[in-house]
Design an enzyme around this catalytic site. Structure first.
Site, short mmCIF file in Angstrom:
data_model
loop_
_atom_site.label_atom_id
_atom_site.label_comp_id
_atom_site.label_asym_id
_atom_site.label_seq_id
_atom_site.Cartn_x
_atom_site.Cartn_y
_atom_site.Cartn_z
N HIS A 74 6.09 -2.11 -7.66
CA HIS A 74 4.65 -2.15 -7.86
C HIS A 74 4.22 -3.24 -8.83
O HIS A 74 3.14 -3.81 -8.67
CB HIS A 74 4.13 -0.76 -8.21
CG HIS A 74 4.23 0.11 -7.02
ND1 HIS A 74 3.28 0.09 -6.04
CD2 HIS A 74 5.23 0.89 -6.57
CE1 HIS A 74 3.68 0.88 -5.06
NE2 HIS A 74 4.86 1.38 -5.36
N GLU A 115 5.18 5.30 7.39
CA GLU A 115 6.15 4.76 6.42
C GLU A 115 7.34 5.69 6.21
O GLU A 115 8.17 5.47 5.33
CB GLU A 115 5.46 4.42 5.09
CG GLU A 115 4.59 5.52 4.52
CD GLU A 115 3.82 5.07 3.26
OE1 GLU A 115 4.09 3.99 2.73
OE2 GLU A 115 2.95 5.84 2.83
N ASP A 136 7.90 1.19 2.23
CA ASP A 136 8.53 2.50 2.21
C ASP A 136 9.34 2.76 3.48
O ASP A 136 10.38 3.42 3.42
CB ASP A 136 7.48 3.60 2.03
CG ASP A 136 7.08 3.72 0.58
OD1 ASP A 136 7.99 3.75 -0.27
OD2 ASP A 136 5.88 3.74 0.29
N CYS A 147 0.75 -3.25 6.59
CA CYS A 147 0.22 -3.58 5.27
C CYS A 147 1.31 -3.68 4.20
O CYS A 147 1.01 -3.89 3.03
CB CYS A 147 -0.85 -2.59 4.84
SG CYS A 147 -0.23 -0.91 4.69
C1 PEP Z 1 4.21 0.35 1.93
O1 PEP Z 1 4.93 1.31 1.66
O2 PEP Z 1 4.55 -0.61 2.66
C2 PEP Z 1 2.85 0.26 1.36
C3 PEP Z 1 2.00 -0.65 1.75
O3 PEP Z 1 2.52 1.14 0.38
P1 PEP Z 1 3.03 1.06 -1.15
O4 PEP Z 1 3.71 -0.27 -1.31
O5 PEP Z 1 1.83 1.20 -1.98
O6 PEP Z 1 3.96 2.21 -1.22
MG MG Z 2 4.10 3.06 0.78
#
Ligand code: PEP
Ligand code: MG
Length: 581
Positions: A190, A434, A458, A505
């Site tokens: 993150h 995911e 994920d 995404c």
């Molecule tokens: C993902 O898991 O690809 C996603 C976009 O969500 P995050 O990275 O916030 O877990």
């Molecule tokens: Mg995710």
């Protein structure tokens, strides 16, 4: 002496400047021979002075906020700094032994720690503990290993750290952070995602960054294009980087200008939409409106991560409506809170989980905290009045779970109905794909929602059983794994069959290596950090869908990630002139 380290570049850019080391917990104390005792004594004096200033300001804050009893401890520490006996001993050793001051102070502190263990008089015990504490502060100033309050950094710095927990990462908003260099971390951590959103040049996975430095760090330069970190860079290195930075700036503005005249479609006129991922409302500016087709992923959890008290429905509504209005008439997809896993906050800390990534995360957390969940849903629904808001649920793993969250959404709607508060009754509801179970039942899930968004970050972690934040196994985190590539195709096909929209995404969406493959398997919507949009959009305009389809079929037949990656890399060479302006 300059020392170069290599890591993984995750947010492009170049910067150099003074360094701030984010406290990595354990104090790292280098020992080395000094050339000039006079200069070393001066350096020690400066560190003592800085420690005094730090303690004085802490004393004032504690006195105001907590009270006299707690503040008096700091008063004692300030007095200890004025006691010359310790410094006389250190100064004598600097002059006679030619050793750096922090090494001497560290030895002294170890000696006091021994004394503390054996002391039987409580007054002596207390004084020794205070001395150790004060020495620790001086060493931290000498070695620049202070635990900084990221919010209150006043001068531009390069932030070096082992890792940055998500709650701290949300403070990267401070525009004084010129660049970020992390020993751990990964492209999908993150901290990396956030740094990219905030356009902070960032390199992660820098092997041995903290193990091997031997001299005080005066400054650093970060080349987050190549993934190089230079500790104590020479003027020659800085001037090379300055040249490169200017070139990069021209390249970025070249892409952005070129986009104005380019349609968002392939050579053979297949329309492709590129959306932006955001974490904070203030990321929505004219630039995003001009570059993106809307917000494809608004990670709302960042509103909660650095807060102790739960933001109220009104506070949340204000944040969400700000984004909806700013991006209007383009759409915005608000993802409900994805807390837990590595994204701990004061709320989820109540659970002590052995396996947080497999634990009470995202919708699981929400379904076991219904009031919390409903508060957010009502805030989102109220913001939907602007007309462009969609809602998305993360980590859905079964149809039952989807039905449960939709039921709670209906309850939130009726609560608003009772209060006569308007909202968009036809708000679109989508889910993140995911979790592997969701991939297998994607046909069924597609019948009960309005859109899919594939969270590759994920999906890779859960399918390959590789913790996305564990740098020891980072080499196993492989987006080009045939299992991932085939899953992606299956998800897109399920969405097509049900005639619902599907986007990607996760970070894979912004990797040019996969752009043609994605288009070839039928993807029509990408969502990524704004910083990546110009490059990917430019690349899309050079791709021919029919050729991409044939190419993707070939890639899907490959049995190994190594072969898939080689084939993707070879293919990308074809577009080199387009994407390296
Ligand atoms: C993902 O898991 O690809 C996603 C976009 O969500 P995050 O990275 O916030 O877990
Ligand atoms: Mg995710």
């Amino acid at each position: 002496m300059e020392k170069k380290f290599q890591g993984i570049p995750v947010s492009p850019g170049i910067a150099w400047g003074r360094v701030l080391i984010y406290d990595t917990g354990k104090l790292e104390v280098p020992k080395y021979r000094i050339k000039s005792p006079k200069e070393e004594i001066e350096r020690l004096k400066e560190a003592v002075h800085a420690t005094k200033e730090e303690l004085s300001s802490l004393y004032k804050k504690t006195l105001e906020n907590i009270g006299k009893t707690h503040a008096s401890i700091l008063e004692v520490h300030l007095m200890l700094l004025d006691d010359q006996t310790i410094f006389e001993e250190v100064n004598t050793r600097i002059s006679s032994e030619h050793i750096n001051s922090e090494a001497i102070l560290f030895e002294l502190s170890k000696k006091y720690a021994e004394e503390l263990k054996n002391a039987d008089n409580p007054i002596n015990q207390e004084r020794t503990a205070d001395l150790i504490d004060v020495i620790d502060r001086i060493i931290r100033n000498l070695t620049q290993q202070k635990r900084p309050d990221l919010d209150s950094i006043k001068n531009p710095i390069i932030l070096l750290s082992q890792d940055l927990p998500p709650s701290e990462a949300s403070k990267l908003k401070n525009d004084k952070i010129l660049a970020l260099a992390l020993e751990k971390g990964s492209a999908t951590s993150h901290a990396a995602i956030l740094a990219k959103s905030l356009k902070i040049p960032t390199v992660v996975g820098i092997v041995n960054l903290f193990d091997s430095y031997l001299h005080p760090i005066k400054g650093a330069a970060v080349d987050a294009i190549e993934g190089n970190i230079y500790v104590n860079p020479t003027s020659e290195t800085i001037s090379k980087l300055r040249y490169k930075k200017n070139k990069l700036k021209k390249t970025f503005s070249f892409y952005e200008k070129r986009l104005l005249s380019l349609p968002s479609s392939t050579v053979d006129k297949v329309n492709i939409s590129v959306f932006a991922n955001i974490e904070f409302p203030n990321e929505v500016d004219d630039n995003i409106k001009h570059l993106a087709a809307g917000i494809g992923l608004y990670r709302t959890e960042y509103l909660f991560l650095d807060k102790v008290d739960l933001p109220s429905e009104d506070e949340q509504y204000e944040e969400y409506i700000k984004v909806a209005k700013k991006i209007h008439p383009l759409p915005v997809t608000l993802r409900t809170i994805d807390i837990g896993g590595d994204k701990l906050s004061s709320y989820s800390k109540i659970f002590n989980e052995q396996n947080p990534q497999l634990g009470c995360r995202a919708v699981r957390f929400c379904l076991s905290n219904i009031n919390f969940f409903k508060t957010q849903l009502r805030a989102i629904l109220r913001a939907s009045i602007v007309g462009n808001v969609k809602i998305m649920f993360p980590m859905i793993s079964s149809v039952d779970e989807l039905r449960q969250v939709k039921k709670i959404l209906e309850e939130a709607k009726s609560e608003l109905d009772h209060r006569n508060i308007p909202y968009n009754k036809n708000i679109q509801v989508g889910i993140m794909i995911e979790v592997p179970s969701a991939v297998i039942i994607a046909d069924d899930l597609a019948k009960e929602c309005d859109f899919f968004s594939i969270g590759t970050n994920d999906l890779i972690q859960y399918s390959l059983a590789v913790d996305r934040n564990n740098y020891h196994i980072a080499h196993l985190y492989e987006p080009a794994h045939p299992a991932i590539l085939r899953m992606l195709k299956n998800i897109i096909e399920s969405a097509e069959k049900a005639n619902i929209q599907c986007s990607v995404c996760g970070e894979m969406a912004s990797d040019p290596l996969f752009t043609e493959f994605f288009i070839g398997i039928g993807l029509r919507n990408f969502s990524m950090s704004a910083v990546s949009i110009p490059q990917i959009r430019t690349l899309i305009t050079a791709i021919n869908y029919m050729e991409a389809k044939e190419f993707a079929e070939k890639v899907l037949r490959l049995p190994t990630a190594t072969e898939a990656k080689e084939t993707l890399k070879e293919r990308l060479k074809k577009y080199k002139s387009v994407i390296s302006a």
